[in-house]
Design a protein around this motif. Structure first.
Motif, PDB file in Angstrom:
ATOM      1  N   LEU A 173       0.796  -1.317   0.109  1.00  0.00           N
ATOM      2  CA  LEU A 173      -0.176   0.025  -0.098  1.00  0.00           C
ATOM      3  C   LEU A 173       0.898   1.266   0.179  1.00  0.00           C
ATOM      4  N   ALA A 174       1.940   1.426   0.912  1.00  0.00           N
ATOM      5  CA  ALA A 174       3.050   2.350   0.760  1.00  0.00           C
ATOM      6  C   ALA A 174       3.531   2.438  -0.680  1.00  0.00           C
ATOM      7  N   HIS A 175       3.890   1.602  -1.247  1.00  0.00           N
ATOM      8  CA  HIS A 175       4.247   1.650  -2.404  1.00  0.00           C
ATOM      9  C   HIS A 175       3.334   2.239  -3.661  1.00  0.00           C
ATOM     10  N   GLN A 176       2.053   1.633  -3.436  1.00  0.00           N
ATOM     11  CA  GLN A 176       1.038   2.476  -4.213  1.00  0.00           C
ATOM     12  C   GLN A 176       0.960   3.885  -4.059  1.00  0.00           C
ATOM     13  N   ALA A 177       0.950   4.276  -2.807  1.00  0.00           N
ATOM     14  CA  ALA A 177       1.033   5.543  -2.388  1.00  0.00           C
ATOM     15  C   ALA A 177       2.090   6.320  -3.081  1.00  0.00           C
ATOM     16  N   TRP A 178       3.292   5.820  -3.017  1.00  0.00           N
ATOM     17  CA  TRP A 178       4.577   6.313  -3.487  1.00  0.00           C
ATOM     18  C   TRP A 178       4.258   6.541  -5.250  1.00  0.00           C
ATOM     19  N   LEU A 179       3.572   5.549  -5.599  1.00  0.00           N
ATOM     20  CA  LEU A 179       3.290   5.595  -7.304  1.00  0.00           C
ATOM     21  C   LEU A 179       2.588   6.842  -7.445  1.00  0.00           C
ATOM     22  N   ILE A 180       1.683   6.873  -6.939  1.00  0.00           N
ATOM     23  CA  ILE A 180       0.474   8.025  -6.975  1.00  0.00           C
ATOM     24  C   ILE A 180       1.116   9.368  -6.825  1.00  0.00           C
ATOM     25  N   SER A 181       2.048   9.606  -5.716  1.00  0.00           N
ATOM     26  CA  SER A 181       2.832  11.010  -5.410  1.00  0.00           C
ATOM     27  C   SER A 181       3.841  11.020  -6.591  1.00  0.00           C
ATOM     28  N   SER A 182       4.417   9.921  -7.188  1.00  0.00           N
ATOM     29  CA  SER A 182       5.367  10.346  -8.224  1.00  0.00           C
ATOM     30  C   SER A 182       4.699  10.306  -9.551  1.00  0.00           C
ATOM     31  N   LYS A 183       3.249  10.358  -9.551  1.00  0.00           N
ATOM     32  CA  LYS A 183       2.527  10.454 -10.864  1.00  0.00           C
ATOM     33  C   LYS A 183       2.799   9.242 -11.791  1.00  0.00           C
ATOM     34  N   LEU A 184       3.228   8.019 -11.172  1.00  0.00           N
ATOM     35  CA  LEU A 184       3.470   6.861 -12.080  1.00  0.00           C
ATOM     36  C   LEU A 184       2.357   5.796 -11.704  1.00  0.00           C
ATOM     37  N   ASP A 185       1.232   6.038 -11.286  1.00  0.00           N
ATOM     38  CA  ASP A 185       0.264   5.124 -10.843  1.00  0.00           C
ATOM     39  C   ASP A 185      -0.567   4.853 -12.181  1.00  0.00           C
ATOM     40  N   LYS A 186      -0.345   5.588 -13.282  1.00  0.00           N
ATOM     41  CA  LYS A 186      -1.279   5.515 -14.543  1.00  0.00           C
ATOM     42  C   LYS A 186      -0.234   4.691 -15.489  1.00  0.00           C
ATOM     43  N   ASP A 187       1.200   4.530 -15.177  1.00  0.00           N
ATOM     44  CA  ASP A 187       2.274   4.226 -16.208  1.00  0.00           C
ATOM     45  C   ASP A 187       2.375   2.634 -15.898  1.00  0.00           C
TER      46      ASP A 187
END
Length: 248
Positions: A173-187
């Motif tokens: 879940l923390a990794h997912q939060a990092w992806l979102i904050s880094s704008k990588l969640d859609k990549d």
């Protein structure tokens, strides 16, 4: 029992308690930390590209056991592979490295206290070997040292028995939060190439449990050492309650 005898026993208990407190470390007071920094250039070299070894570490005059652990962990970071030999001392490493290193090569080792709280000393260790190619090999490690137990805490020591899977679920879940904050969640391409992994670099900092990743583990080299943070409220029933900041 007479009143005077009760008073006498109470006084003895107070005296014994005071004596006991004198011989126990005050875990609310941070350990004294002494910095020890040095840079050694290859003997006899006079050019601008001399090989060098830079060591920036810390000592704990009141906790020699932690001193030994820090040095040993730094030396482990000097290995090029996990099965390689470990030099006996930092001085031996300096001499060994400089005797073999060609021009433009350098080695950096650092240990610093990241935090002290609740009798836990969190030491962060770094290494970097530059072979002159412009992209060196960096390493990281954490030490979570319990002053009360006089030893390093492993993940198994931190967790309530049977909660390892739950811990890594929170890490995802923390990794997912990092992806979102880094704008990588859609990549999707990035996520397929750099999927979540576990790491042994875990720190019990005051604000959160931190997971730190070696370069090229869950992100490209250029993004450096990624840190994931798991807030303590998410770890109720997972991390042992006495390790929550402020509860010891």
């Amino acid at each position: 029992m007479s009143f005077l005898k009760i008073i006498s026993l109470a006084c003895v208990a107070l005296i014994l308690g005071a004596c006991q407190s004198l011989f126990q470390p005050n875990l609310r007071s941070p350990l004294t930390v002494q910095r020890d920094a040095s840079e050694l250039i290859k003997p006899g070299c006079t050019t601008d590209d001399c090989p060098l070894v830079n060591i920036d570490t810390v000592h704990f005059p009141d906790e020699p056991k932690l001193d030994e652990i820090v040095q040993r962990t730094l030396l482990q970071l000097t290995r090029s592979d996990s099965d390689g030999p470990v030099p006996p001392t930092l001085k031996a490493y300096q001499e060994q490295y400089l005797s073999r290193a060609p021009a433009r090569n350098s080695s950096y080792l650092q240990a610093k206290v990241r935090e002290q709280h609740d009798g836990i000393v969190v030491v962060e260790l770094s290494s970097y070997v530059d072979s002159g190619s412009g992209q060196g090999n960096p390493g990281r490690a954490f030490i979570n040292y319990s002053r009360q137990q006089q030893r390093v805490l492993t993940l198994a020591d931190m967790l309530v028995p049977g909660q390892e899977a739950a811990f890594w679920d929170k890490a995802r879940l923390a990794h997912q939060a990092w992806l979102i904050s880094s704008k990588l969640d859609k990549d999707t391409e990035f996520q397929n190439m750099w999927a979540f992994k576990q790491t042994s670099n875990i720190a019990l900092t005051y604000g959160a449990v931190i997971l730190k990743y070696p370069v090229t583990t869950i992100a490209p080299y250029a993004m450096g050492h990624i840190e994931l943070k798991i807030p303590y409220p998410q770890l109720n029933g997972i991390i042992k309650p006495e390790l929550f900041p402020g509860r010891s």
